[in-house]
Enzyme design. Structure first.
Site, PDB file in Angstrom:
ATOM      1  N   ASP A 414       0.819  -1.212   0.000  1.00 55.92           N
ATOM      2  CA  ASP A 414       0.000   0.000   0.000  1.00 55.92           C
ATOM      3  C   ASP A 414       0.857   1.269   0.000  1.00 55.92           C
ATOM      4  O   ASP A 414       1.543   1.554   0.980  1.00 55.92           O
ATOM      5  CB  ASP A 414      -0.917  -0.049   1.241  1.00 55.92           C
ATOM      6  N   ASP A 477     -10.626   4.219  -1.330  1.00 57.76           N
ATOM      7  CA  ASP A 477     -11.250   3.216  -0.449  1.00 57.76           C
ATOM      8  C   ASP A 477     -12.769   3.197  -0.588  1.00 57.76           C
ATOM      9  O   ASP A 477     -13.417   4.232  -0.671  1.00 57.76           O
ATOM     10  CB  ASP A 477     -10.903   3.519   1.008  1.00 57.76           C
TER      11      ASP A 477
HETATM   12  C1  GLA Z   1      -5.460   2.375   2.674  1.00 57.03           C
HETATM   13  C2  GLA Z   1      -5.993   1.245   1.824  1.00 57.03           C
HETATM   14  C3  GLA Z   1      -7.012   0.459   2.614  1.00 57.03           C
HETATM   15  C4  GLA Z   1      -6.377  -0.071   3.902  1.00 57.03           C
HETATM   16  C5  GLA Z   1      -5.787   1.073   4.692  1.00 57.03           C
HETATM   17  C6  GLA Z   1      -4.959   0.594   5.867  1.00 57.03           C
HETATM   18  O1  GLA Z   1      -6.440   3.320   2.935  1.00 57.03           O
HETATM   19  O2  GLA Z   1      -6.532   1.729   0.634  1.00 57.03           O
HETATM   20  O3  GLA Z   1      -7.528  -0.592   1.834  1.00 57.03           O
HETATM   21  O4  GLA Z   1      -5.410  -1.010   3.579  1.00 57.03           O
HETATM   22  O5  GLA Z   1      -4.930   1.878   3.894  1.00 57.03           O
HETATM   23  O6  GLA Z   1      -4.433   1.634   6.619  1.00 57.03           O
END
Ligand code: GLA
Length: 664
Positions: A414, A477
């Site tokens: 990520d 997200d």
């Molecule tokens: C980002 C990702 C999420 C999750 C969070 C964790 O926002 O897009 O899917 O993994 O980080 O902190």
């Protein structure tokens, strides 16, 4: 008897309303501001609902006009107010808050509709409003209404939809109105229960690299005990005939055609299963669970084990669900005084340490594997993760080694903290950290599915495979609202050329069952039809399917959504094509996915929120002609032979998912 009780109840309720209305007429008119009510029961697409402020906690301003009172919310938003027949009038000024009008993006994206319902009947609608539109005045007669619903719909996208109910006020007589929990329509189950005889499920094809550890569980529904067999298994692999687990390693590259057999006292079935030993893994989209949408940073070893155990005990594994993935917050945090999170973040040799909530990572993956499941982990290429825990920056090789040593089979990588290293990344900078980890993972000698998470920056779908990705997030997200889910899902339309075996577009994890991103969970705020749309669309898109709710707390409806083998077969089809949008008119979208057997999986989606509409798929749009057989996949039922087209009623925000098979 039941009808008698029901009619008696209806009588009591309507008598109550009549009584309230009659008494109300003779008593004094009073007013309550909407912001004086308990707003915590509202459901809201993003952020927190605010009293006398915008959703971003700024003064309420619509097109330059300030309002002292009101409620700031964000589409999709719903607030139910119990009136019990005492209401007279609802009034307000509505519009998009100026706080989003400052940026070009905000101006372009913000669009909402304000809706006022009385007992499910539409009383007033604003029509679509955009940033900068002057506030509209609402004045609605609410006499005799039991429940008032104030809704803000973001259409198919909730970006920048900051919506104000300014100067909102309810006039009433007698008792003051109060808010109540928003009631969702009752769930209805379409998936037929799996029968007692064996039925083999899951992928029909599986990729592994030569010499790397092989681990695959043959899955099947049907009564236990069940015996498994595989004919033509390549050398180096061994099957456990009691649980279907195949382990070992295959030295030589090549395609191995095998036949899987499952047998119980009700019968015996077989199915072809191809093992491809080569350089590509994840030949079908990964299916499993991830901790983020439910627990976020409240995740711990116990919760992960609970979902893993429930994956097996509930029977989900028998439908092909195999990954158990830990998201953020399992590692330590620099400078942390928290004894559970703690320091140091790495051991003296520079290898990662898990935090106190994960006392034994190897023990955890051993447990997951013992159940026939695979394990996944998460980290960022940056110095820290999104939640502020330690990232892989400058320790990539050691981290990859540690993940392999712990026994992980999946890595979500990520971007997040990497924005400290590359604040305004060009394309090369976007690719760089992902290419670095790709090479590190290769060196581990373990097949680890590589999931890129960077929210679609730099059109990642065009180069995600080049940096070794097996899937890549294409958007920000997801949350549990129609605007978010549909906004993300239907926006994948142009990305179909980039998906294929070993390389999947990832529109984020599922929001069905209980979600909450923390210790407190709530049922996903999607109607049952919206949930059918969510699962159908993700299957058509060949997206990774990662359940975001605690499996041990799963209700029957959610279970039914996730265990329809004919729907899941659309996702797992070996051809690996992503559906295309082939028609769009009158609020109906038609999406079609070519299947390996020459048939098409077709979804008719109704984007309209309030009325059922007719959806049609024409054979000419899917390159078919003449007579075709149509099968309803959710109901697992043949609908008959159709010529030239198929038409169906599609519920609001719902779907009809069919498979169309040309006559031989
Ligand atoms: C980002 C990702 C999420 C999750 C969070 C964790 O926002 O897009 O899917 O993994 O980080 O902190």
């Amino acid at each position: 008897m039941r009808t008698a009780i029901l009619s008696a109840m209806v009588l009591v309720v309507s008598c109550g309303l009549v009584w309230a209305a009659e008494n109300a007429a003779s008593s004094e008119l009073q007013q309550v501001w909407l912001d004086e009510l308990d707003l915590s029961k509202a459901i809201i697409g993003w952020g927190q609902i605010q009293k006398n402020k915008s959703v971003d906690s700024k003064p309420l301003v619509i097109a330059g006009k300030s309002f002292a009172r009101g409620v700031g919310t964000h589409a999709d938003s719903r607030l139910d107010v119990k009136l019990g027949g005492i209401g007279e009038q609802f009034e307000a000024w509505v519009g998009i808050d100026d706080e989003v009008a400052g940026s070009d993006q905000g101006k372009a994206a913000a669009s909402v509709e304000f809706l006022v319902f009385g007992d499910g009947r539409l009383l007033w609608r604003s029509e679509v409003m955009r940033a900068g539109n002057p506030a509209k005045e609402v004045k609605v007669n609410i006499k005799g209404i039991d429940t008032l619903r104030l809704q803000v719909s973001g259409g198919n996208d909730i970006n920048y939809d900051h919506a104000d109910w300014a100067q909102a006020q309810i006039s009433y007589r007698l008792t003051a109105p109060h808010t109540i929990d928003v009631v969702m329509p009752a769930p209805y189950i379409l998936t037929p229960k799996a029968g007692p005889a064996p039925r083999i499920t899951g992928p029909k094809i599986f990729g592994v690299r030569p010499g790397n550890p092989f681990f695959f569980t043959v899955t099947a529904t049907g009564d236990r005990p069940m015996k498994f067999a595989v004919r033509g298994l390549p050398e180096g692999l061994i099957l456990n005939s009691d649980n279907g687990q195949i382990r070992g390693a295959v030295k030589n590259a090549g395609e191995y055609k095998t036949t899987v057999v499952a047998e119980n006292k009700h019968g015996k079935v077989e199915r072809e299963f191809k093992i491809v030993v080569g350089d590509t893994i994840s030949l079908t989209p990964p299916m499993g669970w991830n901790s983020w949408n439910c627990w976020a940073c409240a995740v711990d070893d116990e919760k992960v084990r609970a979902s893993a155990k429930a994956m097996v005990d509930s029977g989900l594994l028998n439908h092909g669900w195999t990954y158990i993935n830990i998201d953020d917050c399992w590692m330590r945090r620099e400078g942390s005084k928290d004894p559970v999170i703690g320091e140091p973040v790495r051991d003296k040799d520079g290898y990662l340490l898990s935090n106190g909530k994960f006392p034994d990572m190897k023990g955890l993956t051993d447990y997951i594997h013992s159940l026939g499941l695979r394990a996944g982990i998460y980290i960022s290429p940056g110095p820290n993760t999104c939640a502020g825990y330690i990232g892989s920056w400058e320790h990539e090789q050691k981290d990859a080694e540690r993940f392999a040593e712990w026994g992980f089979d999946y890595l979500k990588y990520d971007w997040c903290g990497y924005s400290r290293i590359a604040p305004n990344p060009n394309l090369d900078e976007l690719k760089k950290p992902y290419a670095v980890m790709r090479d590190c993972l290769k060196n581990t000698g373990r097949d680890i599915i590589y999931s890129l998470c960077q929210y679609g920056m730099g059109e990642v779908w065009k180069w995600g495979a080049e940096v070794g990705g097996n899937c890549w997030r294409t958007t920000g997200d997801i949350t549990d609202s129609w605007g978010s889910m549909a906004g993300i899902g239907f926006k994948q339309a142009e990305l179909y050329p980039y998906a294929g075996p070993g390389r999947w577009n990832d529109p984020d994890m599922l929001v069905v069952g209980k979600v909450g991103w923390g210790p407190n969970l709530h049922p996903a705020r999607l109607t049952p039809d919206e949930q059918y749309t969510h699962i159908s669309l993700w299957c058509l898109l060949s997206s990774p399917l990662l359940i975001g709710c605690p499996i041990e707390q799963m209700d029957e409806f959610t279970y039914s959504l996730l265990t329809n083998d004919e729907v899941l077969d659309v996702n797992q089809d070996p051809l690996g094509q992503q559906a295309r949008r082939i028609a769009q008119a009158n609020g109906i979208e038609v999406w079609s996915k070519a299947m390996e057997d020459g048939s098409r999986a077709v979804g008719l989606f109704n984007m309209n929120e309030f009325e059922a509409r007719k959806g049609t798929v024409s054979w000419k749009d899917i390159a078919f002609a003449g007579q075709c057989q149509v099968r309803d996949l959710w109901r697992q039922k043949d609908l008959g032979m159709f010529e030239n087209e198929f038409m169906a009623d599609v519920p609001p925000h719902g779907v009809v998912l069919v498979r169309i098979i040309p006559a031989k």
